[in-house]
Design a protein around this motif. Structure first.
Motif, short mmCIF file in Angstrom:
data_model
loop_
_atom_site.label_atom_id
_atom_site.label_comp_id
_atom_site.label_asym_id
_atom_site.label_seq_id
_atom_site.Cartn_x
_atom_site.Cartn_y
_atom_site.Cartn_z
N PHE A 121 0.82 -1.23 0.00
CA PHE A 121 0.00 0.00 0.00
C PHE A 121 0.85 1.28 0.00
O PHE A 121 0.63 2.18 0.81
CB PHE A 121 -0.93 -0.01 1.22
N ASN A 122 1.82 1.34 -0.89
CA ASN A 122 2.59 2.59 -1.03
C ASN A 122 1.65 3.68 -1.57
O ASN A 122 0.53 3.39 -2.01
CB ASN A 122 3.78 2.36 -1.97
N ALA A 123 2.15 4.93 -1.60
CA ALA A 123 1.28 6.07 -1.92
C ALA A 123 0.61 5.94 -3.30
O ALA A 123 -0.60 6.18 -3.44
CB ALA A 123 2.07 7.37 -1.83
N SER A 124 1.37 5.57 -4.31
CA SER A 124 0.77 5.52 -5.66
C SER A 124 -0.22 4.37 -5.78
O SER A 124 -1.28 4.51 -6.41
CB SER A 124 1.85 5.44 -6.74
N THR A 125 0.10 3.23 -5.18
CA THR A 125 -0.82 2.10 -5.25
C THR A 125 -2.09 2.39 -4.47
O THR A 125 -3.20 2.05 -4.91
CB THR A 125 -0.14 0.83 -4.68
N PHE A 126 -1.92 3.05 -3.33
CA PHE A 126 -3.11 3.40 -2.56
C PHE A 126 -3.98 4.38 -3.35
O PHE A 126 -5.22 4.29 -3.35
CB PHE A 126 -2.71 3.96 -1.20
N SER B 210 0.81 10.31 -8.36
CA SER B 210 1.37 10.11 -7.01
C SER B 210 2.82 9.66 -7.05
O SER B 210 3.61 10.02 -6.19
CB SER B 210 0.57 9.06 -6.24
N LEU B 211 3.14 8.85 -8.04
CA LEU B 211 4.52 8.34 -8.11
C LEU B 211 5.51 9.44 -8.47
O LEU B 211 6.69 9.36 -8.16
CB LEU B 211 4.61 7.21 -9.16
N LEU C 67 9.27 12.39 -2.94
CA LEU C 67 9.26 11.53 -1.75
C LEU C 67 8.93 10.08 -2.13
O LEU C 67 9.03 9.17 -1.30
CB LEU C 67 8.26 12.03 -0.70
N HIS C 68 8.51 9.87 -3.37
CA HIS C 68 8.15 8.50 -3.81
C HIS C 68 9.03 8.17 -5.02
O HIS C 68 10.25 8.19 -4.92
CB HIS C 68 6.64 8.49 -4.09
N GLY C 69 8.45 7.90 -6.17
CA GLY C 69 9.25 7.44 -7.32
C GLY C 69 10.24 8.46 -7.82
O GLY C 69 11.31 8.10 -8.35
N GLY D 260 16.05 6.21 3.43
CA GLY D 260 14.93 6.10 4.36
C GLY D 260 13.75 5.40 3.71
O GLY D 260 13.71 5.19 2.49
N HIS D 261 12.81 5.03 4.53
CA HIS D 261 11.62 4.35 4.03
C HIS D 261 10.49 4.42 5.04
O HIS D 261 10.74 4.40 6.25
CB HIS D 261 11.93 2.88 3.69
N ALA D 262 9.28 4.48 4.53
CA ALA D 262 8.12 4.57 5.42
C ALA D 262 7.89 3.28 6.21
O ALA D 262 7.35 3.32 7.31
CB ALA D 262 6.87 4.92 4.60
N ILE D 263 8.28 2.15 5.68
CA ILE D 263 7.99 0.86 6.33
C ILE D 263 9.25 0.13 6.78
O ILE D 263 9.32 -0.34 7.92
CB ILE D 263 7.19 -0.07 5.37
N TYR D 264 10.23 -0.01 5.91
CA TYR D 264 11.45 -0.75 6.29
C TYR D 264 12.16 -0.03 7.43
O TYR D 264 12.22 1.20 7.45
CB TYR D 264 12.40 -0.87 5.10
N LYS D 265 12.71 -0.84 8.33
CA LYS D 265 13.36 -0.24 9.50
C LYS D 265 14.86 -0.02 9.31
O LYS D 265 15.38 1.02 9.66
CB LYS D 265 13.15 -1.15 10.72
#
Ligand SMILES: CC(=O)SCCNC(=O)CCNC(=O)[C@H](O)C(C)(C)COP(=O)(O)OP(=O)(O)OC[C@H]1O[C@@H](n2cnc3c(N)ncnc32)[C@H](O)[C@@H]1OP(=O)(O)O
Ligand SMILES: O=C([O-])CC(=O)C(=O)O
Length: 375
Positions: A189-194, A216-217, A221-223, A260-265
């Motif tokens: 559920f990344n930004a463009s897919t959402f 969105s991509l 901050l995204h693609g 950085g990444h919204a999900i990966y730590k």
């Protein structure tokens, strides 16, 4: 950051917004899976068309299914004359993501999805046509050339490179494009897919969902981060300069694109794969600057901030080494992610409820309307 990262707060972070059977991101074990397959295994051994088939049709194809699928896609590559004319009107200084958005949207006018039963065919058409949409516009606006949109290349990655450079690409470059398209294909559920799913949830047509997703991509901050990363790394002529420049950007609290990444730590599993291919290409072209500069930024970001390169960072040097202009980096992402977007649209349609979250109101209390003469 790695330890402290909490998946909560603004940006719907950590909130489950729906179900998917398409991919897992950042769960324990394999970092990224497509329908249960580790992306690293797919990138090592599969062809992008196999992965597209997996995402869109549910299972990896057999040899016969793959042959039929690639044959179908290769017959769908040419662009209608009306679309070529639209592309010819877009100026050379337009952003290629705007070109992709317009190309997708225009195709939706002349080859509309009149019924959801056409969703697979329309997706396959876009998958086959996107490289030509990008390259027809690019070559016409930059070289004044009306290219032939059909090549005899067996796969989408090779077809794209052939259209762009007007010659048969090397096996190595075809392989790298294939890996890159696999790595970018799907990401939950990344930004463009959402965005695509929100659009699908209104029961809109496929082209609208994909056009919205392209919008969105596009953002950095995204693609758009792969282009921004390229612009950053090419500013430095040595690793020492890169370290100094990175420390300066961090001191100014600049965002460093490609990290950085919204999900990966603490790492993005796609990074190790594309980094290794970037190194191979650096050796092939005899690079002594861009790859060492990228590594120096990478090391500094980890030492200073515990921030790691995401899928976009080493894609920048990878594409650059293959002679791909920076402005086309994010459109390549579109050619790949279309598969994930469309698969999510199918999934949303199969079990739909309109996506309509609530807002927490933080405005003024209810008040009496004041006529304009009294304000
Ligand atoms: C294919 C893709 O779309 S991958 C993502 C591509 N995008 C980029 O590379 C753009 C650069 N990166 C970023 O802007 C962010 O890391 C995002 C958008 C990817 C994720 O955003 P978030 O989930 O909000 O990041 P996160 O919560 O991990 O941020 C934690 C802290 O690290 C900082 N940070 C995160 N990434 C970066 C970065 N690249 N450069 C500098 N600081 C950063 C944040 O500003 C935040 O600091 P704060 O607490 O002082 O505000
Ligand atoms: O998942 C995200 O937020 C962004 C990302 O890496 C992708 O879309 O590939």
């Amino acid at each position: 950051m790695a330890e402290a990262k909490v998946l909560s707060g603004a940006g719907l972070r950590g909130q489950v917004a729906g179900q998917t059977a398409l991919s897992t991101v950042g769960q324990s074990g394999a970092g990224l899976t497509y329908r249960g397959y580790d992306v690293r295994d797919l990138a090592a051994d599969a062809q992008f068309e196999e992965v597209a088939y997996l995402l869109l049709y549910g299972e990896l194809p057999t040899k016969a299914q793959l042959a039929a699928y690639t044959e179908k896609l290769s017959k769908l590559r040419d662009l209608p004359q009306a679309l070529k004319e639209v592309l010819e009107r877009i100026p050379a200084d337009a952003h290629p993501m705007d070109v992709m958005r317009t190309g997708c949207s225009f195709l939706g006018n002349i080859e509309p999805e009149s019924d959801f039963s056409e969703q697979h065919d329309k997706t396959d058409r876009l998958l086959a046509a996107f490289p030509a949409i990008m390259c027809y516009w690019y070559r016409f606006s930059h070289d004044g050339k009306r290219i032939n949109c059909v090549t005899d290349e067996a796969c989408i990655g090779g077809h794209f490179l052939h259209l762009l450079h007007d010659k048969k690409p090397s096996e190595l470059h075809v392989k790298v494009m294939n890996v890159s398209l696999i790595l970018y294909a799907e990401h939950e559920f990344n930004a463009s897919t959402f965005t695509a799913r929100v659009c699908a949830s209104t029961l809109s047509d496929l082209y609208s969902c994909i056009t919205a997703a392209i919008g969105s991509l596009r953002g950095p901050l995204h693609g758009g981060a792969n282009e921004a990363a390229m612009e950053m790394i090419e500013r430095f002529s040595s690793p020492e300069e890169a370290v100094e420049g990175t420390l300066g950007m961090l001191a100014r609290k600049d965002k460093i694109m490609g990290f950085g990444h919204a999900i990966y730590k603490d790492n993005d599993p796609r990074n190790e794969v594309i980094k290794a291919w970037s190194k191979k290409l650096a050796d092939e072209v005899g690079d002594t600057v861009l790859f060492p500069v990228s590594e120096a930024i990478d090391k500094t970001m980890w030492e200073q901030k515990k921030l790691f390169p995401n899928a976009d960072f080493y894609h920048a040097s990878t594409y650059h080494f293959m002679g791909i202009p920076t402005k086309l980096f994010t459109p390549i992402f579109v050619c790949s992610r279309l598969t994930g977007w469309a698969a999510h649209v199918f999934e949303q349609r199969a079990n739909n409820r309109i996506i309509r979250p609530s807002a927490e109101y933080v405005g003024v209390e209810q008040r009496k309307f004041v006529p304009i003469e009294q304000r």
